[in-house]
Scaffold this motif. Sequence first.
Motif: not given
Length: 360
Positions: A299-319
Amino acid sequence: MDRRRNIPASDGTRSSRRVASPDHRGAKDRVERVDPYGFERSEDFDFGSYEQLMSEYMVVLTRRSIKWSKLLKGKKKVDKNVKLKRYVRKGVPNEHRALVWMSASGAQEQLDRNAGYYQSVLGAQHDPKLVDSIRTDLNRTFPENVLFRKSSSTCLQKELYNVLVAYGQHNPTVGYCQGMNFIAGLLLIITRDEEKSFWLMEALLGRILPDYYSPSMLGLKTDQEVLGELVRERVPGVWGAMTEHGVMWSLVVSRWFICLFIDVLPVETVLRIWDCLFYEGSKILFRVALTIIHQHQSVMEDARSLPDVCQSFKHMTLGPFVEECHPFMQKIFTEPGSLSMATIAKLRATCRARILAEGS
């Protein structure tokens, strides 16, 4: 804060967040609205799955508790050894957590050597600014936990205030800063004892995590950079994405470290992490962080922008990955590979020197 905690397991289990179906409305009435730690369950808590799961898992919980009781045999202290380390990694039953944390961290030894010290610093004249800062945060500490509500007959706000004021008096260099209230609060939930919570805070902030809460927060800044170096070596794809989009580690992981994953992961997972943190030291924080990041590498490697990266980190701690605390804790000791305190110390020295050079 969304605590996302479901199963009061000492060595983990699966926890579900699905909305309860109409067929389970009866189960909802039978299961407590508040979990064993005082946190109110969310509106979408699946009471039916919880009841079914616990009926199957109680046997496992009972077996773990019996093994721990046989190991401790009524002892008030425990000595570190290979067997105890194995038991800790599998999870400490809640009824034994205070004893194990106190012994493993050296807090019990400090308490025994300094009889009466806690009461002396608590009774001393306190800095008005320290007192005001702590009072401001009291109502902000676990507002969704019934144990910290003034209306509760078992309200822990007074105890929380005492521990924080005493620690600020004990360590004036640190004093008080936001984040410490949640650490002290969780310690009180587990120990229900002011003096033990004070000495456990001293173990964490004074020895296990030095300089995390000092005015410069040099220890915290250093460990965030250490994590970056570990990711560069072990999960290079994520490091590449972070570098490409110019994301600073302090932007995405500061909450992970400063609150020791409180308000980030489910409470049962946090407690399992703390079991190992008190026993094995700060390298556990890196194992947890690396495991979470590695799990979400694609998911991180598919990030296309800074907001994408931040959103990825937010979702990492869910589920389910972080909610199923037992398999998650097994992962942190296998997925990152070998990670010694010597390796951490070497990286800390390098990163600290770089931070100091950049600040000069």
